[in-house]
Design a protein around this motif. Structure first.
Motif, mmCIF file in Angstrom:
data_model
loop_
_atom_site.group_PDB
_atom_site.id
_atom_site.type_symbol
_atom_site.label_atom_id
_atom_site.label_comp_id
_atom_site.label_asym_id
_atom_site.label_seq_id
_atom_site.Cartn_x
_atom_site.Cartn_y
_atom_site.Cartn_z
ATOM 1 N N GLY A 1 -1.126 15.980 -2.044
ATOM 2 C CA GLY A 1 -0.124 16.914 -2.521
ATOM 3 C C GLY A 1 -0.253 17.213 -3.999
ATOM 4 N N LEU A 2 0.679 18.001 -4.504
ATOM 5 C CA LEU A 2 0.613 18.456 -5.896
ATOM 6 C C LEU A 2 0.773 17.288 -6.876
ATOM 7 C CD1 LEU A 2 0.327 20.838 -7.802
ATOM 8 C CD2 LEU A 2 2.805 21.184 -7.660
ATOM 9 N N LEU A 3 1.659 16.344 -6.568
ATOM 10 C CA LEU A 3 1.839 15.195 -7.463
ATOM 11 C C LEU A 3 0.554 14.377 -7.566
ATOM 12 C CD1 LEU A 3 5.427 13.903 -6.575
ATOM 13 C CD2 LEU A 3 4.692 15.101 -8.642
ATOM 14 N N GLY A 4 -0.106 14.209 -6.435
ATOM 15 C CA GLY A 4 -1.376 13.487 -6.451
ATOM 16 C C GLY A 4 -2.420 14.213 -7.277
ATOM 17 N N LEU A 5 -2.446 15.535 -7.172
ATOM 18 C CA LEU A 5 -3.394 16.322 -7.959
ATOM 19 C C LEU A 5 -3.113 16.178 -9.455
ATOM 20 C CD1 LEU A 5 -5.653 18.448 -8.237
ATOM 21 C CD2 LEU A 5 -3.878 20.211 -7.999
ATOM 22 N N VAL A 6 -1.842 16.224 -9.840
ATOM 23 C CA VAL A 6 -1.479 16.080 -11.251
ATOM 24 C C VAL A 6 -1.931 14.715 -11.771
ATOM 25 C CG1 VAL A 6 0.449 15.876 -12.870
ATOM 26 C CG2 VAL A 6 0.444 17.698 -11.144
ATOM 27 N N ALA A 7 -1.674 13.662 -10.996
ATOM 28 C CA ALA A 7 -2.089 12.323 -11.413
ATOM 29 C C ALA A 7 -3.610 12.223 -11.510
ATOM 30 C CB ALA A 7 -1.557 11.281 -10.423
ATOM 31 N N PHE A 8 -4.309 12.862 -10.587
ATOM 32 C CA PHE A 8 -5.771 12.845 -10.592
ATOM 33 C C PHE A 8 -6.316 13.550 -11.836
ATOM 34 C CE2 PHE A 8 -9.814 14.912 -9.244
ATOM 35 C CZ PHE A 8 -10.554 13.764 -9.010
ATOM 36 N N VAL A 9 -5.740 14.695 -12.172
ATOM 37 C CA VAL A 9 -6.186 15.432 -13.354
ATOM 38 C C VAL A 9 -5.910 14.627 -14.625
ATOM 39 C CG1 VAL A 9 -5.773 17.501 -14.748
ATOM 40 C CG2 VAL A 9 -5.982 17.694 -12.269
ATOM 41 N N LEU A 10 -4.745 13.990 -14.691
ATOM 42 C CA LEU A 10 -4.437 13.141 -15.845
ATOM 43 C C LEU A 10 -5.407 11.970 -15.940
ATOM 44 C CD1 LEU A 10 -0.522 12.994 -15.774
ATOM 45 C CD2 LEU A 10 -1.969 14.129 -17.472
ATOM 46 N N LEU A 11 -5.799 11.441 -14.802
ATOM 47 C CA LEU A 11 -6.763 10.341 -14.770
ATOM 48 C C LEU A 11 -8.086 10.760 -15.404
ATOM 49 C CD1 LEU A 11 -7.456 7.468 -13.656
ATOM 50 C CD2 LEU A 11 -8.230 8.603 -11.573
ATOM 51 N N LEU A 12 -8.484 12.000 -15.173
ATOM 52 C CA LEU A 12 -9.734 12.500 -15.729
ATOM 53 C C LEU A 12 -9.607 12.885 -17.201
ATOM 54 C CD1 LEU A 12 -10.968 14.789 -12.797
ATOM 55 C CD2 LEU A 12 -11.803 12.518 -13.385
ATOM 56 N N LEU A 13 -8.468 13.465 -17.577
ATOM 57 C CA LEU A 13 -8.325 14.008 -18.924
ATOM 58 C C LEU A 13 -7.923 12.963 -19.961
ATOM 59 C CD1 LEU A 13 -6.583 17.461 -18.276
ATOM 60 C CD2 LEU A 13 -9.011 16.943 -18.516
ATOM 61 N N THR A 14 -7.200 11.927 -19.553
ATOM 62 C CA THR A 14 -6.712 10.930 -20.513
ATOM 63 C C THR A 14 -7.841 10.263 -21.299
ATOM 64 O OG1 THR A 14 -4.700 10.521 -19.240
ATOM 65 C CG2 THR A 14 -5.381 8.805 -20.780
ATOM 66 N N PRO A 15 -8.886 9.751 -20.640
ATOM 67 C CA PRO A 15 -9.962 9.125 -21.433
ATOM 68 C C PRO A 15 -10.731 10.123 -22.301
ATOM 69 C CG PRO A 15 -10.586 9.251 -19.116
ATOM 70 C CD PRO A 15 -9.135 9.612 -19.202
ATOM 71 N N ILE A 16 -10.784 11.396 -21.885
ATOM 72 C CA ILE A 16 -11.444 12.414 -22.718
ATOM 73 C C ILE A 16 -10.684 12.572 -24.027
ATOM 74 C CG2 ILE A 16 -12.028 14.860 -22.891
ATOM 75 C CD1 ILE A 16 -12.472 14.869 -19.873
ATOM 76 N N ARG A 17 -9.358 12.653 -23.938
ATOM 77 C CA ARG A 17 -8.538 12.775 -25.149
ATOM 78 C C ARG A 17 -8.741 11.577 -26.066
ATOM 79 N NH1 ARG A 17 -3.843 10.612 -26.674
ATOM 80 N NH2 ARG A 17 -3.523 9.656 -24.620
ATOM 81 N N ILE A 18 -8.730 10.372 -25.504
ATOM 82 C CA ILE A 18 -8.887 9.159 -26.313
ATOM 83 C C ILE A 18 -10.269 9.136 -26.970
ATOM 84 C CG2 ILE A 18 -9.006 6.646 -26.236
ATOM 85 C CD1 ILE A 18 -7.039 6.763 -23.862
ATOM 86 N N ALA A 19 -11.297 9.495 -26.193
ATOM 87 C CA ALA A 19 -12.673 9.434 -26.713
ATOM 88 C C ALA A 19 -12.877 10.394 -27.874
ATOM 89 C CB ALA A 19 -13.658 9.743 -25.582
#
Length: 448
Positions: free
Chosen positions: A344-362
């Protein structure tokens, strides 16, 4: 036999903890093994499944455990007093929780649990790697292990190409999977080569990565590898120009120009054997089926069961997916649509955050610490993750275990180095403040 192997894996944990305590100077050997194992667990049969659904059409086929999981557990317990807070320790558990929620309404609840279990193993590896990287030897040892693993796969790719295969897949079974896996090694290796000429393993990582990408003849992998290569070179120069980087940029552009004809030749061989049909667009058909599922199931159909639902509920038929085993047993070739359809949409949002969070930190850590050579490694991993994010629009394979393990290692390095750099800056600031106070006290003055 698998139960004997499981007992041996369990027995390894206390033995390895004890060995790490008694031999701290040799700990990088274990860390190197952690980087190497994702590339050989399949062919060396280092994975066991207490519950096995070998014929299940989903991407996780049982309740699995690997040798790497037990090594990561031993490492985690050995360094349990080392604290490495990270946003990833919030985002990844949230994603796991949302996968578990789908069990409540899945047609096959156990299949969804299999994927949640896999993600929990990935979380353990991430946490162990983040702790390892509090030691300055940690990140180089992990990357060295991954380079060795990619060299192992490059050897198979060369043998397969010489045997007449138009698309070499190594031991992973598909060239697209090997191509995505190569991203997690090539870009960190290139970043390390830019700042440290003593890291000979980095050069082998780049050469082996180019080998599997060219011999794999995957259009997306080739294009994204070239994009990432140029992007990393330019960003590294912009971050902190050095004569060494300028030299490597020049050599890199020459190497890219030399490799381009080989890449086009590999693609030409592929399309001569299997021309692209203009009558049937399979990717488009898969996406139509996925969007139908999303429309009818806004909460998702449950993780690890897209293929079953697409076939049993007629979505593949209505979307025009051809009737053959290869097409009907495949997931939609877009990781975002796959996750959306299943969680569902909530799962997609969490998945996208999972990918983008380490990019921001790096990227933030790399740019805030331009004089720190570790920032170049952070930049390399950041570019790697950007490439993976783009690649997920063309492939679903991010959800398989080997890819997620390497994602955990790279993001664990990001979290670990970001924490270590922040601690060092804090200590330096504290020391500077103490020096100022002592100087002020000695001179009878005040410090603002």
């Amino acid at each position: 036999m698998k139960w004997v192997a499981l007992l041996l894996f369990v027995a390894l944990v206390p033995v390895l903890i004890s060995w790490l305590r008694e031999n701290p100077q040799r700990a990088p050997l274990v860390w190197t093994a952690m980087g190497f194992l994702p590339f050989v667990m399949g062919p060396w049969h280092l994975i066991i499944a207490p519950i096995s659904w070998a014929m299940w059409p989903g991407y996780v086929k049982g309740l699995e455990l690997s040798l790497l999981d037990f090594i990561a557990l031993a490492v985690f317990l050995r360094y349990q007093k080392v604290r490495v807070p990270s946003p990833m320790l919030t985002v990844l558990p949230i994603y796991i929780f949302l996968v578990l929620v789908t069990i409540a309404y899945s047609a096959v609840p156990m299949a969804a649990f299999f994927y949640a279990w896999q993600l929990a193993r990935v979380l353990l590896i991430f946490a162990a790697v983040a702790k390892i990287c509090q030691d300055e030897r940690g990140a180089p040892a992990l990357i060295r292990g991954m380079v060795l693993g990619l060299c192992f796969q490059a050897g198979f790719a060369i043998e397969q190409k010489l045997s007449g295969d138009t698309q070499a897949a190594g031991t992973f079974g598909h060239q697209n999977l090997l191509g995505m896996i190569s991203h997690f090694v090539v870009f960190p290796a290139l970043a390390m080569l830019m700042v440290d000429g003593k890291q000979r393993a980095s050069l082998f990582g780049i050469i082996s990565g180019a080998t599997v990408v060219i011999f794999g003849a995957s259009r997306a992998t080739l294009g994204l590898a070239g994009f990432g290569f140029v992007t990393l070179l330019l960003l590294s120069i912009a971050r902190r120009p050095t004569p060494r980087k300028s030299m490597i940029v020049g050599l890199g552009m020459v190497a890219l120009a030399a490799a381009t004809p080989l890449a086009f030749s590999s693609l030409q061989q592929r399309f001569d054997l299997a021309p692209i049909s203009s009558d049937y667009d399979e990717r488009a058909a898969f996406e139509r089926a996925a969007r139908m599922i999303i429309s009818d199931h806004p909460m998702g159909v449950g993780s690890n069961q897209y293929v079953v639902v697409a076939n049993t509920e007629g979505y593949s038929d209505r979307a025009g997916v051809v009737w053959n085993f290869g097409s009907r047993s495949a997931n939609v070739h877009n990781a975002y649509l796959l996750v959306w359809a299943e969680t569902g949409l909530l799962g997609l949002v969490a998945f996208v955050l999972l990918l983008l969070t380490p990019i921001r930190i790096a990227f933030r850590t790399a740019w805030q610490n331009r004089k720190d050579p570790r920032g170049d490694l952070m930049l390399g991993i950041g570019v790697c993750l950007v490439v993976v994010v783009i690649h997920c629009f063309y492939e679903w394979i991010f959800v398989v275990y080997p890819v997620q393990v390497l994602f955990a290692i790279d993001t664990g390095i990001v979290a670990g180095l970001a924490r270590k750099i922040a601690l060092e800056k804090g200590l330096q600031a504290k020391s500077k403040r103490q020096d100022e106070l002592q100087h002020a006290a000695a001179s009878g003055g005040e410090v603002a």
